[in-house]
Design a protein around this motif. Structure first.
Motif, PDB file in Angstrom:
ATOM      1  N   UNK A  92       0.816  -1.212   0.000  1.00 33.75           N
ATOM      2  CA  UNK A  92       0.000   0.000   0.000  1.00 33.75           C
ATOM      3  C   UNK A  92       0.852   1.266   0.000  1.00 33.75           C
ATOM      4  N   UNK A  94       3.837   1.640  -1.330  1.00 34.97           N
ATOM      5  CA  UNK A  94       4.375   1.830  -2.676  1.00 34.97           C
ATOM      6  C   UNK A  94       3.298   2.416  -3.581  1.00 34.97           C
ATOM      7  N   UNK A  95       2.102   1.865  -3.503  1.00 39.20           N
ATOM      8  CA  UNK A  95       1.028   2.304  -4.391  1.00 39.20           C
ATOM      9  C   UNK A  95       0.620   3.737  -4.091  1.00 39.20           C
ATOM     10  N   UNK A  96       0.470   4.052  -2.820  1.00 39.73           N
ATOM     11  CA  UNK A  96      -0.068   5.365  -2.469  1.00 39.73           C
ATOM     12  C   UNK A  96       0.953   6.474  -2.739  1.00 39.73           C
ATOM     13  N   UNK A  98       3.187   6.413  -4.980  1.00 39.52           N
ATOM     14  CA  UNK A  98       3.257   6.572  -6.434  1.00 39.52           C
ATOM     15  C   UNK A  98       2.120   7.472  -6.919  1.00 39.52           C
ATOM     16  N   UNK A  99       0.936   7.288  -6.331  1.00 38.29           N
ATOM     17  CA  UNK A  99      -0.192   8.159  -6.669  1.00 38.29           C
ATOM     18  C   UNK A  99       0.121   9.601  -6.332  1.00 38.29           C
ATOM     19  N   UNK A 100       0.769   9.795  -5.197  1.00 30.62           N
ATOM     20  CA  UNK A 100       1.134  11.152  -4.787  1.00 30.62           C
ATOM     21  C   UNK A 100       2.123  11.756  -5.778  1.00 30.62           C
TER      22      UNK A 100
END
Lengths: 286, 328
Positions: A92, A94-96, A98-100
């Motif tokens: 999570x 890594x994913x979040x 990256x979204x930022x």
């Protein structure tokens, strides 16, 4: 000989810029166990805000300070809103982040427009010294000096102050530090802010070095910083400066002697390190 | 319940198959073709993220390999069916070899290392595509002709749809096979799976090869739909699309990837249309980014995952009620 000196200086300067970025990554990872993929976004924000402040105020020092402040504020907001809810869950995180990263670099385009912006050093740092046949560009020396200075300060804080002791202890055993009555949440926040501030400083110094800044540079430099962190060893502060210099200098030499290989040299370096020492040169964790 | 789902799939598939014959809208046809292509790509990504629990940031690599292989073959040789088939074969071999080598080298590492390394390697491919001008024509890319069979938009739509259905069937078979079950066990608890005697690396590499090959196929269809290829197929944006689609649709469900692909492609289309209304919509990635962050935070199972959970809760409640009745 002259060429060697020039290439080394060039490589050192690039290495120091990467170090400023990688050091923040490695601090944050070492203590908080968070891999911040938005780090390049903070770097780009430092570059844009620094260049913008320099253009409006005309003072390079205020620009640098402003960029660092931007980094600190963004770091604070990021830690509070984005990282905090996902502590302890790697995927999570890594994913979040990256979204930022996505949002940060698009926001740059909203604020400052989608085109490249040119940047130049102040008059007292422009130009170069000539020693015989050796041409030393002043701004590169400045970058190297700032890099060494930052390394020295952070190293001093880590080794000789109470807060450094807490951070080092936190890297070893978070729960124990918490149990000793230290608010580890606050330490986390501080470390994240410092990391973000260093990234922003690196960005602000990159502008005059490369001449132009653009929104995508965050990701480009973040990739370099990741490579450095992998080579140096995750969470190792001395490892990251050594690896950053290694990457910078080898890149600069390759670009001169074997240009066709220069783009792959970082990957090759990393692949070799990974094969023989998967934990990195100074890394402890596998 | 499974039967009911199967009937639903068949009805949807039949509806999509006859759609171009009953409703003639070129825009919708092209849009749906894109949805099918990206659905294949998203499903391949879901094999990694959803079924094995690996975060890869380099999935565009395989997409790009497919896109460039078909481009180069169609440009250098005649755009005929045999050369097309040869290009497909080369794509499969290339993406399998690359994903195998990469997997062996990097899948031993922890998740965050792996994510960073895939990012770095796909960056390498992007640079390669930009610099190897004799083959790729650099940043500008090149146009090429395609075999006559694929020229008609309706035919191409049907080909993409059928390919998607076939990929869906293959991947569904794969994920429910014993091998697929091991992958899911790795996702749930790596240490425990290892202690049961499974070689984690071996299974992860298998997952990455299968996923890579499917992504290559999606890349082929993508550049065929544009009849043009440039370095953008290797960019982070392509990987991000797949990530968004899987996350929003539902991690760990192949249908979720398809639904996610549909949602993202349609939303993209509408938001670009809205750019005429207000310039802020030109920066639509911001909205995507924010939705994506919120989705990871509050909605980690995506649409399909959440629906499944609701259903599970309901059936549990019904069971409880039934038990209470018996008890009383």
């Amino acid at each position: 000989m002259d060429v060697l000196i020039n290439l080394s200086l060039n490589g050192l300067a690039t290495g120091m810029l990467i170090f400023l970025l990688a050091a923040g990554l490695t601090l944050i990872f070492g203590l908080m166990d968070v891999l911040n993929f938005a780090h390049g976004g903070l770097f780009a924000w430092g570059a844009y805000s620094g260049t913008w402040i320099y253009a409006t105020t005309g003072s390079f020092l205020i620009a640098i300070a402003g960029a660092i402040l931007t980094g600190l504020i963004l770091g604070l907001l990021t830690e509070r809103w984005i990282i905090k809810p996902v502590y302890g869950n790697h995927v999570q995180q890594i994913l979040i982040t990256l979204g930022l990263m996505l949002v940060l670099s698009e926001l740059l385009k909203v604020v400052w427009g989608p085109n490249q912006i040119s940047a130049s050093p102040p008059s007292y740092l422009a130009g170069s010294w000539e020693l015989g046949n050796v041409i030393i560009i002043k701004y590169r020396v400045f970058i190297i000096a700032v890099g060494i200075l930052v390394f020295g300060i952070v190293q001093y804080i880590l080794k000789n102050t109470k807060i450094g002791l807490i951070v080092r202890a936190g890297v070893m055993d978070k729960e124990m530090v918490q149990a000793l009555g230290i608010n580890i949440q606050k330490v986390f926040m501080l470390v994240f802010m410092i990391g973000a501030g260093m990234a922003a400083l690196g960005g602000a110094m990159l502008g005059p070095y490369s001449g132009v800044i653009y929104a995508e540079m965050g990701l480009e430099f973040a990739i370099l910083a990741f490579i450095v962190v992998v080579i140096g060893g995750m969470g190792s502060f001395p490892g990251s400066i050594l690896a950053a210099i290694l990457v910078g200098v080898s890149g600069s030499f390759m670009a001169y002697y074997v240009p066709s290989l220069s783009l792959a040299v970082n990957m090759l370096l990393m692949a070799v390190v990974l094969i023989f020492r998967p934990q990195g040169l100074f890394g402890l964790k596998g | 319940m499974n039967n009911r789902m199967n009937i639903l799939y068949v009805i949807t598939a039949v509806f999509l198959l006859v759609l171009p014959f009953i409703y003639e809208s070129r825009t919708l046809l092209i849009l749906l073709t894109q949805v099918f292509i990206f659905a294949i790509f998203a499903m391949s990504y879901d094999i990694l993220l959803g079924y094995t629990g690996i975060v890869s940031f380099g999935h565009a690599m395989f997409f790009g390999i497919g896109a460039y292989t078909i481009g180069v073959f169609m440009k250098r040789f005649d755009p005929t069916i045999p050369y097309f088939l040869l290009a497909v074969l080369v794509t499969i071999v290339l993406s399998a070899v690359v994903s195998f080598a990469l997997g062996l080298l990097t899948l031993r590492l922890k998740s965050h290392f792996y994510a960073m390394l895939t990012l770095a390697f796909s960056g390498l491919f992007l640079v390669l595509a930009e610099k190897w001008r004799t083959v790729t024509y650099g940043n500008d890319g090149f146009t090429f002709r395609i075999p006559d069979l694929f020229k008609d938009r309706t035919d191409f739509y049907l080909i993409c749809l059928v390919t998607m259905i076939v990929v869906f069937a293959i991947l569904r078979r794969f994920t429910s096979s014993p091998l697929g079950r091991v992958l899911q066990a790795i996702r749930e608890n790596e240490q425990r799976t290892e202690s049961l005697g499974y070689s984690i690396l071996h299974y992860k590499v298998v997952a990455s090869v299968i996923s890579g090959v499917m992504a290559g196929i999606a890349g082929i269809l993508y550049s065929m739909s544009l009849r043009f290829v440039n370095t953008s197929v290797f960019t982070m944006d392509i990987t991000l699309d797949a990530l968004l689609m899987t996350i929003i649709g539902g991690v760990g469900t192949l249908v979720g990837a398809i639904i996610g692909a549909g949602l993202i492609e349609f939303a993209h289309h509408w938001l670009t249309e809205l750019a005429k209304v207000h310039w802020i919509f030109e920066r639509w990635i911001i909205f995507f980014g924010i939705i994506y962050i919120l989705a990871v935070m509050f909605f980690p199972m995506g649409i399909v995952g959440t629906l499944k959970k609701l259903k599970l809760n309901r059936s549990k409640k019904e069971e409880q009620k039934a038990e209470e009745k018996i008890a009383s």
